[in-house]
Design an enzyme around this catalytic site. Structure first.
Site, PDB file in Angstrom:
ATOM      1  N   ASP A 242       0.867  -1.199   0.000  1.00 25.81           N
ATOM      2  CA  ASP A 242       0.000   0.000   0.000  1.00 25.81           C
ATOM      3  C   ASP A 242       0.891   1.233   0.000  1.00 25.81           C
ATOM      4  OD1 ASP A 242      -2.549   1.475   2.223  1.00 25.81           O
ATOM      5  OD2 ASP A 242      -2.143   1.704   0.064  1.00 25.81           O
ATOM      6  N   ASP A 259       2.972   2.415   7.990  1.00 30.15           N
ATOM      7  CA  ASP A 259       1.741   1.690   7.634  1.00 30.15           C
ATOM      8  C   ASP A 259       2.018   0.396   6.884  1.00 30.15           C
ATOM      9  OD1 ASP A 259      -1.386   2.533   5.961  1.00 30.15           O
ATOM     10  OD2 ASP A 259      -0.826   0.997   7.414  1.00 30.15           O
TER      11      ASP A 259
HETATM   12  N1  LIG Z   1       4.906   7.127  13.752  1.00 28.50           N
HETATM   13  C1  LIG Z   1       4.269   8.179  13.241  1.00 28.50           C
HETATM   14  N2  LIG Z   1       4.768   9.431  13.408  1.00 28.50           N
HETATM   15  C2  LIG Z   1       4.118  10.497  12.911  1.00 28.50           C
HETATM   16  N3  LIG Z   1       2.951  10.435  12.214  1.00 28.50           N
HETATM   17  C3  LIG Z   1       2.423   9.204  12.023  1.00 28.50           C
HETATM   18  C4  LIG Z   1       3.041   8.017  12.507  1.00 28.50           C
HETATM   19  N4  LIG Z   1       2.281   6.951  12.140  1.00 28.50           N
HETATM   20  C5  LIG Z   1       1.231   7.451  11.448  1.00 28.50           C
HETATM   21  N5  LIG Z   1       1.308   8.792  11.384  1.00 28.50           N
HETATM   22  C6  LIG Z   1       0.347   9.687  10.713  1.00 28.50           C
HETATM   23  O1  LIG Z   1      -0.938   9.068  10.750  1.00 28.50           O
HETATM   24  C7  LIG Z   1      -1.424   8.816   9.422  1.00 28.50           C
HETATM   25  C8  LIG Z   1      -2.161   7.480   9.389  1.00 28.50           C
HETATM   26  O2  LIG Z   1      -1.246   6.486   9.765  1.00 28.50           O
HETATM   27  P1  LIG Z   1      -1.325   5.044   9.036  1.00 28.50           P
HETATM   28  O3  LIG Z   1      -1.281   5.259   7.558  1.00 28.50           O
HETATM   29  O4  LIG Z   1      -0.322   4.153   9.651  1.00 28.50           O
HETATM   30  O5  LIG Z   1      -2.762   4.533   9.497  1.00 28.50           O
HETATM   31  P2  LIG Z   1      -3.944   4.036   8.541  1.00 28.50           P
HETATM   32  O6  LIG Z   1      -4.890   3.284   9.338  1.00 28.50           O
HETATM   33  O7  LIG Z   1      -3.403   3.366   7.340  1.00 28.50           O
HETATM   34  O8  LIG Z   1      -4.577   5.381   8.122  1.00 28.50           O
HETATM   35  P3  LIG Z   1      -5.117   5.637   6.652  1.00 28.50           P
HETATM   36  O9  LIG Z   1      -6.279   4.687   6.504  1.00 28.50           O
HETATM   37  O10 LIG Z   1      -5.452   7.077   6.661  1.00 28.50           O
HETATM   38  O11 LIG Z   1      -3.953   5.259   5.739  1.00 28.50           O
HETATM   39  C9  LIG Z   1      -0.173   8.795   8.564  1.00 28.50           C
HETATM   40  O12 LIG Z   1      -0.488   9.160   7.233  1.00 28.50           O
HETATM   41  C10 LIG Z   1       0.714   9.846   9.240  1.00 28.50           C
HETATM   42  O13 LIG Z   1       0.366  11.125   8.787  1.00 28.50           O
HETATM   43 MG   LIG Z   2      -2.089   4.466   5.920  1.00 29.19          MG
END
Ligand SMILES: Nc1ncnc2c1ncn2[C@@H]1O[C@H](COP(=O)(O)OP(=O)(O)OP(=O)(O)O)[C@@H](O)[C@H]1O
Ligand SMILES: [Mg+2]
Length: 466
Positions: A242, A259
């Protein structure tokens, strides 16, 4: 690296402890004890948890109203796992939400007393809504590591598997030296990791929101992304599945990967399809930034082939860069068609993965195998790695005839079998007759060959027909 190993080695996934705990206490069976327990937890921690969106320099509010929202957003089970994390002293409060996604919410956590712990954490809490699961199954099915995952319809169990997948994949990236948030703790569906911040508790920007300085800066991040994709595949044995500008972060002027819950091992039946989609997404983003990108097939080869085949040393960023610098860039939209065809090829890992139904089509040269697909006649390695899997195309193509497509619209492998060694000893007449025959066969074939503009129309039709 030893320090690195130490810091990560102790991170054993202790979900077993949780699951027994969860079975006994599970408030979902609504027993009085667990409701009382939840009350107690809310009493103790409710005002230290702020689930509202994180504002600049925001501090946790103490008011009771906040507790009501906490109760809405975090179910009792999640509260219990959060309490364990707070009790362990990793964080002492949740300051706000940095992202609400379809799969999970991500919160900012830290310790009030900086002398105890001055680090900041991202606390990712997965959602258990069923509708998200449909999408997840295909990433878990076929994963050797999660082969014993039973009852995938049980959302609570599935969400734990999903969080565990992300935790373990993050560990692999972190150990593999790929910039990513350091995994810290996993409690069922609550994952704690290093927070990538640009200061004042604000998250570092996604690649999508990064303000590129100039074209060189764009190319720098394009190359970094490609380096990470290769290292993920070759060293960490993972395909992100992804990858995009949404799941990568620019932190301290470096590209970080995040992610990885859906990431799979190369042996996963759909790994190579996921990889081709990752390549497409990355190329689409960087071409929108107005730089020339590389053909997808060449990137697929760059990411998957061994150092030996590519003739580079993975430990030298210089060599990895030089290899990319030498690759031909995509010039025109014609190559978009090539990319589209590359992506549409039904790809089998190797001949022993060939289904019965495919065998027929393979013998006609209309199904490519993984090795064949990534090589073309020019590449020095073509004969070496694909001789074992050379396609059965009926005639050798001596001239530069471009890849032809038979009527199934499938991509016929450009690879012609490596010339048998004995040919150089054959006598002149025989060689001449053979060439004549090959030429005639080619003329014959050319008559039924699909014209370029027809191929284009066919592809466009498929595109608009989507
Ligand atoms: N370790 C981190 N440090 C800073 N920001 C983070 C971190 N992990 C995630 N984020 C922020 O949170 C957002 C969503 O995180 P992630 O993509 O892991 O979750 P998700 O469930 O896949 O969300 P989405 O469905 O929006 O992709 C990321 O795009 C980023 O902006
Ligand atoms: Mg994500």
């Amino acid at each position: 690296m030893a320090d690195l190993e130490e810091r990560v080695a102790h991170l054993e996934v202790d979900t077993d402890a949780e699951s027994s705990d969860e079975e006994v206490q599970g408030p979902s069976n609504g027993n009085v004890k667990s409701i009382k327990e939840t009350e107690k937890i809310l009493e103790k921690y409710g005002d230290r948890i702020n689930t509202g969106s994180l504002k600049k320099g925001q501090k946790v509010t103490k008011d009771k109203a906040n507790r009501a929202t906490v109760e809405q957003v975090l179910d009792p089970r999640t509260m219990r796992f959060l309490a364990k994390i707070i009790n362990k002293g990793i964080i002492s409060r949740i300051n706000g939400c940095i992202s609400t996604g379809k799969e999970a919410n991500v919160y900012h956590g830290d310790h009030e007393d900086k002398s105890i712990n001055d680090k900041e954490y991202a606390v990712k809490i997965y959602k258990t809504s069923i509708l998200v699961f449909k999408d997840r199954e295909r990433y878990v099915d076929g994963e050797f590591r999660f082969r014993n995952t039973k009852n995938q319809s049980n959302p609570r169990k599935m969400v734990k598997v999903w969080a565990e997948k992300e935790f373990r994949n993050l560990k692999r990236l972190y150990m593999g030296g790929i910039p990513c948030p350091e995994p810290v703790e996993l409690r069922s569906h609550v994952l704690v990791m290093e927070y990538l911040t640009k200061g004042e508790a604000q998250p570092s920007p996604k690649l999508r929101d990064h303000a590129f300085k100039d074209t060189d800066d764009i190319v720098k991040f394009y190359y970094e992304m490609l380096f990470h994709m290769r290292r993920m595949f070759r060293e960490c044995r993972l395909v992100h599945a992804d990858l995009s500008e949404y799941n990568s972060i620019v932190h301290n002027d470096k590209l970080y990967i995040i992610d990885v819950s859906q990431s799979v091992e190369p042996e996963h039946p759909m790994a190579l399809d996921f990889l081709r989609m990752d390549i497409k997404n990355v190329n689409d983003f960087f071409s929108r930034k107005k730089i020339n990108v590389f053909p997808e097939r060449l990137l697929f080869q760059y990411i998957t082939e061994s150092c030996k085949v590519l003739g580079i040393n993975d430990n030298s960023v210089e060599e990895m860069r030089r290899y990319l610098d030498a690759l031909p860039l995509k010039e025109d939209h014609d190559q978009d068609v090539e990319d589209e065809v590359f992506r549409s090829v039904h790809l089998v890992r190797s001949l022993n993965h060939l289904d019965e139904r495919d065998f027929e089509r393979f013998t006609q040269g209309s199904v490519a195998t993984f090795n064949e697909l990534v090589h073309d006649d020019e590449s020095p390695t073509g004969s070496e790695s694909s001789s074992s899997e050379s396609s059965a195309s009926e005639s050798e193509s001596d001239d530069e005839e471009e890849d032809s497509e038979d009527d199934t619209g499938e991509f016929t492998s450009p690879r012609s079998p490596a010339a048998p060694k004995g040919k150089k000893f054959e006598d002149k007449d025989e060689k001449k007759a053979r060439k004549e025959a090959a030429k005639a066969a080619k003329q014959e074939k050319r008559k039924t060959k699909m014209k370029k503009h027809v191929k284009k129309k066919l592809i466009n039709k498929r595109k608009t027909g989507k």
